[in-house]
Design an enzyme around this catalytic site. Sequence first.
Site, PDB file in Angstrom:
ATOM      1  N   ARG A  65     -10.225  -6.215  11.248  1.00 41.31           N
ATOM      2  CA  ARG A  65      -9.563  -5.952   9.952  1.00 41.31           C
ATOM      3  C   ARG A  65      -8.172  -6.590   9.923  1.00 41.31           C
ATOM      4  O   ARG A  65      -7.710  -7.036   8.874  1.00 41.31           O
ATOM      5  CB  ARG A  65      -9.485  -4.444   9.706  1.00 41.31           C
ATOM      6  CG  ARG A  65     -10.856  -3.838   9.413  1.00 41.31           C
ATOM      7  CD  ARG A  65     -10.819  -2.340   9.416  1.00 41.31           C
ATOM      8  NE  ARG A  65     -10.038  -1.840   8.275  1.00 41.31           N
ATOM      9  CZ  ARG A  65      -9.591  -0.573   8.222  1.00 41.31           C
ATOM     10  NH1 ARG A  65      -9.807   0.250   9.241  1.00 41.31           N
ATOM     11  NH2 ARG A  65      -8.924  -0.152   7.174  1.00 41.31           N
ATOM     12  N   HIS A 116      -1.246   6.710   5.447  1.00 43.82           N
ATOM     13  CA  HIS A 116      -2.253   6.590   6.516  1.00 43.82           C
ATOM     14  C   HIS A 116      -1.902   5.496   7.503  1.00 43.82           C
ATOM     15  O   HIS A 116      -2.758   5.060   8.270  1.00 43.82           O
ATOM     16  CB  HIS A 116      -3.638   6.307   5.905  1.00 43.82           C
ATOM     17  CG  HIS A 116      -4.208   7.480   5.169  1.00 43.82           C
ATOM     18  ND1 HIS A 116      -5.271   7.359   4.298  1.00 43.82           N
ATOM     19  CD2 HIS A 116      -3.859   8.788   5.138  1.00 43.82           C
ATOM     20  CE1 HIS A 116      -5.564   8.544   3.794  1.00 43.82           C
ATOM     21  NE2 HIS A 116      -4.711   9.426   4.274  1.00 43.82           N
ATOM     22  N   ASN A 206     -10.087   3.919 -12.121  1.00 43.16           N
ATOM     23  CA  ASN A 206     -11.056   3.741 -11.044  1.00 43.16           C
ATOM     24  C   ASN A 206     -12.333   3.087 -11.569  1.00 43.16           C
ATOM     25  O   ASN A 206     -12.701   3.305 -12.732  1.00 43.16           O
ATOM     26  CB  ASN A 206     -11.385   5.102 -10.399  1.00 43.16           C
ATOM     27  CG  ASN A 206     -11.778   4.935  -8.932  1.00 43.16           C
ATOM     28  OD1 ASN A 206     -11.034   4.373  -8.135  1.00 43.16           O
ATOM     29  ND2 ASN A 206     -12.973   5.398  -8.595  1.00 43.16           N
ATOM     30  N   LEU A 207     -13.025   2.351 -10.666  1.00 40.13           N
ATOM     31  CA  LEU A 207     -14.256   1.676 -11.104  1.00 40.13           C
ATOM     32  C   LEU A 207     -15.362   2.690 -11.406  1.00 40.13           C
ATOM     33  O   LEU A 207     -16.081   2.579 -12.391  1.00 40.13           O
ATOM     34  CB  LEU A 207     -14.710   0.685 -10.011  1.00 40.13           C
ATOM     35  CG  LEU A 207     -15.747  -0.353 -10.413  1.00 40.13           C
ATOM     36  CD1 LEU A 207     -15.232  -1.211 -11.561  1.00 40.13           C
ATOM     37  CD2 LEU A 207     -16.085  -1.265  -9.228  1.00 40.13           C
TER      38      LEU A 207
HETATM   39  C1  BV8 Z   1      -5.951  15.915   7.894  1.00 43.58           C
HETATM   40  C2  BV8 Z   1      -7.450   5.386   8.533  1.00 43.58           C
HETATM   41  C3  BV8 Z   1      -4.938  17.912   8.563  1.00 43.58           C
HETATM   42  C4  BV8 Z   1      -6.854   4.079   8.528  1.00 43.58           C
HETATM   43  C5  BV8 Z   1      -8.187   6.988   6.956  1.00 43.58           C
HETATM   44  C6  BV8 Z   1     -13.934  18.014   8.638  1.00 43.58           C
HETATM   45  C7  BV8 Z   1     -13.551  17.581   9.909  1.00 43.58           C
HETATM   46  C8  BV8 Z   1     -12.344  16.912  10.146  1.00 43.58           C
HETATM   47  C9  BV8 Z   1     -11.487  16.661   9.082  1.00 43.58           C
HETATM   48  C10 BV8 Z   1     -11.897  17.101   7.833  1.00 43.58           C
HETATM   49  C11 BV8 Z   1     -13.091  17.768   7.590  1.00 43.58           C
HETATM   50  N1  BV8 Z   1     -13.181  18.024   6.253  1.00 43.58           N
HETATM   51  C12 BV8 Z   1     -12.083  17.551   5.642  1.00 43.58           C
HETATM   52  C13 BV8 Z   1     -11.307  17.009   6.590  1.00 43.58           C
HETATM   53  C14 BV8 Z   1     -10.044  16.399   6.379  1.00 43.58           C
HETATM   54  C15 BV8 Z   1     -10.266  14.891   6.437  1.00 43.58           C
HETATM   55  C16 BV8 Z   1     -11.081  14.492   5.233  1.00 43.58           C
HETATM   56  O1  BV8 Z   1     -10.577  14.538   4.127  1.00 43.58           O
HETATM   57  N2  BV8 Z   1     -12.375  14.133   5.443  1.00 43.58           N
HETATM   58  C17 BV8 Z   1     -13.210  13.812   4.307  1.00 43.58           C
HETATM   59  C18 BV8 Z   1     -13.883  12.462   4.506  1.00 43.58           C
HETATM   60  C19 BV8 Z   1     -14.215  14.952   4.127  1.00 43.58           C
HETATM   61  N3  BV8 Z   1      -8.949  14.356   6.359  1.00 43.58           N
HETATM   62  C20 BV8 Z   1      -8.262  14.149   7.494  1.00 43.58           C
HETATM   63  O2  BV8 Z   1      -8.701  14.278   8.607  1.00 43.58           O
HETATM   64  C21 BV8 Z   1      -6.818  13.766   7.263  1.00 43.58           C
HETATM   65  N4  BV8 Z   1      -5.986  14.587   8.064  1.00 43.58           N
HETATM   66  O3  BV8 Z   1      -6.660  16.518   7.114  1.00 43.58           O
HETATM   67  O4  BV8 Z   1      -5.027  16.522   8.704  1.00 43.58           O
HETATM   68  C22 BV8 Z   1      -3.704  18.248   7.822  1.00 43.58           C
HETATM   69  C23 BV8 Z   1      -3.345  17.552   6.669  1.00 43.58           C
HETATM   70  C24 BV8 Z   1      -2.200  17.921   5.994  1.00 43.58           C
HETATM   71  C25 BV8 Z   1      -1.423  18.935   6.459  1.00 43.58           C
HETATM   72  C26 BV8 Z   1      -1.799  19.603   7.621  1.00 43.58           C
HETATM   73  C27 BV8 Z   1      -2.944  19.281   8.296  1.00 43.58           C
HETATM   74  C28 BV8 Z   1      -6.578  12.320   7.657  1.00 43.58           C
HETATM   75  C29 BV8 Z   1      -7.241  11.427   6.638  1.00 43.58           C
HETATM   76  C30 BV8 Z   1      -6.873   9.978   6.940  1.00 43.58           C
HETATM   77  C31 BV8 Z   1      -8.021   9.316   7.612  1.00 43.58           C
HETATM   78  N5  BV8 Z   1      -7.744   7.905   7.758  1.00 43.58           N
HETATM   79  N6  BV8 Z   1      -7.958   5.726   7.210  1.00 43.58           N
HETATM   80  C32 BV8 Z   1      -7.933   3.076   8.281  1.00 43.58           C
HETATM   81  O5  BV8 Z   1      -8.646   2.749   9.252  1.00 43.58           O
HETATM   82  O6  BV8 Z   1      -8.031   2.650   7.131  1.00 43.58           O
HETATM   83  S1  BV8 Z   1      -9.061   7.446   5.576  1.00 43.58           S
HETATM   84  C33 BV8 Z   1      -9.633   6.132   4.708  1.00 43.58           C
HETATM   85  O7  BV8 Z   1     -10.154   6.719   3.523  1.00 43.58           O
HETATM   86  C34 BV8 Z   1      -8.600   5.144   4.225  1.00 43.58           C
HETATM   87  O8  BV8 Z   1      -7.260   5.505   4.478  1.00 43.58           O
HETATM   88  C35 BV8 Z   1      -8.824   5.155   2.716  1.00 43.58           C
HETATM   89  O9  BV8 Z   1      -7.770   4.755   1.999  1.00 43.58           O
HETATM   90  C36 BV8 Z   1      -9.143   6.574   2.553  1.00 43.58           C
HETATM   91  C37 BV8 Z   1      -9.632   7.039   1.263  1.00 43.58           C
HETATM   92  O10 BV8 Z   1     -10.684   6.194   0.873  1.00 43.58           O
HETATM   93  P1  BV8 Z   1     -10.490   5.450  -0.537  1.00 43.58           P
HETATM   94  O11 BV8 Z   1      -9.198   4.729  -0.506  1.00 43.58           O
HETATM   95  O12 BV8 Z   1     -10.689   6.426  -1.635  1.00 43.58           O
HETATM   96  O13 BV8 Z   1     -11.654   4.379  -0.486  1.00 43.58           O
HETATM   97  P2  BV8 Z   1     -13.158   4.616  -0.931  1.00 43.58           P
HETATM   98  O14 BV8 Z   1     -13.946   3.453  -0.430  1.00 43.58           O
HETATM   99  O15 BV8 Z   1     -13.591   6.003  -0.577  1.00 43.58           O
HETATM  100  O16 BV8 Z   1     -13.116   4.561  -2.543  1.00 43.58           O
HETATM  101  C38 BV8 Z   1     -12.739   3.353  -3.182  1.00 43.58           C
HETATM  102  C39 BV8 Z   1     -12.778   3.636  -4.679  1.00 43.58           C
HETATM  103  O17 BV8 Z   1     -12.292   2.475  -5.357  1.00 43.58           O
HETATM  104  C40 BV8 Z   1     -14.171   3.913  -5.204  1.00 43.58           C
HETATM  105  O18 BV8 Z   1     -14.149   5.119  -5.957  1.00 43.58           O
HETATM  106  C41 BV8 Z   1     -14.477   2.707  -6.122  1.00 43.58           C
HETATM  107  O19 BV8 Z   1     -15.156   3.095  -7.320  1.00 43.58           O
HETATM  108  C42 BV8 Z   1     -13.102   2.236  -6.485  1.00 43.58           C
HETATM  109  N7  BV8 Z   1     -13.012   0.799  -6.743  1.00 43.58           N
HETATM  110  C43 BV8 Z   1     -13.698  -0.207  -6.141  1.00 43.58           C
HETATM  111  N8  BV8 Z   1     -13.304  -1.392  -6.664  1.00 43.58           N
HETATM  112  C44 BV8 Z   1     -12.351  -1.120  -7.597  1.00 43.58           C
HETATM  113  C45 BV8 Z   1     -12.171   0.279  -7.655  1.00 43.58           C
HETATM  114  N9  BV8 Z   1     -11.298   0.872  -8.494  1.00 43.58           N
HETATM  115  C46 BV8 Z   1     -10.589   0.062  -9.312  1.00 43.58           C
HETATM  116  N10 BV8 Z   1     -10.704  -1.286  -9.320  1.00 43.58           N
HETATM  117  C47 BV8 Z   1     -11.564  -1.903  -8.478  1.00 43.58           C
HETATM  118  N11 BV8 Z   1     -11.663  -3.257  -8.506  1.00 43.58           N
END
Ligand code: BV8
Length: 241
Positions: A65, A116, A206-207
């Site tokens: 990446r 992040h 968003n898309l």
């Molecule tokens: C936390 C790393 C505690 C860097 C990333 C069970 C077990 C363990 C954890 C959890 C759990 N359940 C929930 C959690 C919490 C977990 C979480 O949320 N999991 C989810 C998946 C269920 N979160 C964490 O663990 C976080 N930490 O909770 O700590 C805490 C927090 C606060 C206070 C105290 C304690 C840490 C989360 C960070 C993880 N690291 N990345 C890297 O390698 O990149 S996450 C990763 O997902 C990226 O950072 C990314 O940005 C992020 C979100 O994804 P999106 O950006 O939304 O991308 P995605 O593909 O999903 O969507 C793209 C969208 O764009 C689509 O909707 C599409 O329609 C749209 N699109 C496409 N093209 C276009 C467009 N829109 C407009 N125009 C276009 N042209």
Amino acid sequence: MDVYPDIAHETRIVVLTGAGISAESGVPTFRDKGGIWGKYDVLSVATPEGFASDPRRVWRFYNERRRHARSVEPNAGHYALARLEEILPEGSFTLITQNVDHLHRKAGSRNVHHMHGELAKVRCTQCGKVRETLDDLPELPQCSCGGLLRPHVVWFGEIPFDMEKLFSLVEACDIFLVVGTSGVVHPAASFVIHAKRSGATTIGVNLEIPENRGFMDRFYQGKSGEILPRLVEFWARCLIA
Ligand code: BV8
Ligand code: ZN
């Protein structure tokens, strides 16, 4: 024709972006078809446990990446947000990104919070030193102190950077604009809820329909590279009027 809410000089705007804003620059998103999590097992490349069990595999994932990040350019969506920051008074604009690419800065955005982390930064697992480099790194890069380097990004189960500060910015804004994110990953996905509860007008671009669409007062479906320039042009005219 989309109708946008007016702004004034004293309007405080916070923007949150996700992978979707970089899609038109050729950076793959995570959860779209052909996205990153379709090719890699998130638990083995984006968790501390994955890094502990096989750091070489994690570094292969991030080196690929990092290499790709060197070849991409900002798109009209990034430039529109940089223009928005330009036309607003100092201190009225905050950009928070979940993205680890450097395209917002490359487009000219200045006040950017990479909650992040960043692909272009590495951190020593021993002494904690953070260095900025997008150069190719060996499979198991070492710090001068002998410690193993890791990507300076926030993995699942780790706490994003500056959370307290970010929550206070989100809760103090008048307009919260969320762009290009599926609204699946917390705590970023909860910002729109906090903004709405604190009285902000919440706007989504968003898309596809994001998971947290219900908390958005306005939602413009489509490509951020097409919608953001129109939105910022409208707001620029509000500020001249
Ligand atoms: C936390 C790393 C505690 C860097 C990333 C069970 C077990 C363990 C954890 C959890 C759990 N359940 C929930 C959690 C919490 C977990 C979480 O949320 N999991 C989810 C998946 C269920 N979160 C964490 O663990 C976080 N930490 O909770 O700590 C805490 C927090 C606060 C206070 C105290 C304690 C840490 C989360 C960070 C993880 N690291 N990345 C890297 O390698 O990149 S996450 C990763 O997902 C990226 O950072 C990314 O940005 C992020 C979100 O994804 P999106 O950006 O939304 O991308 P995605 O593909 O999903 O969507 C793209 C969208 O764009 C689509 O909707 C599409 O329609 C749209 N699109 C496409 N093209 C276009 C467009 N829109 C407009 N125009 C276009 N042209
Ligand atoms: Zn070190």
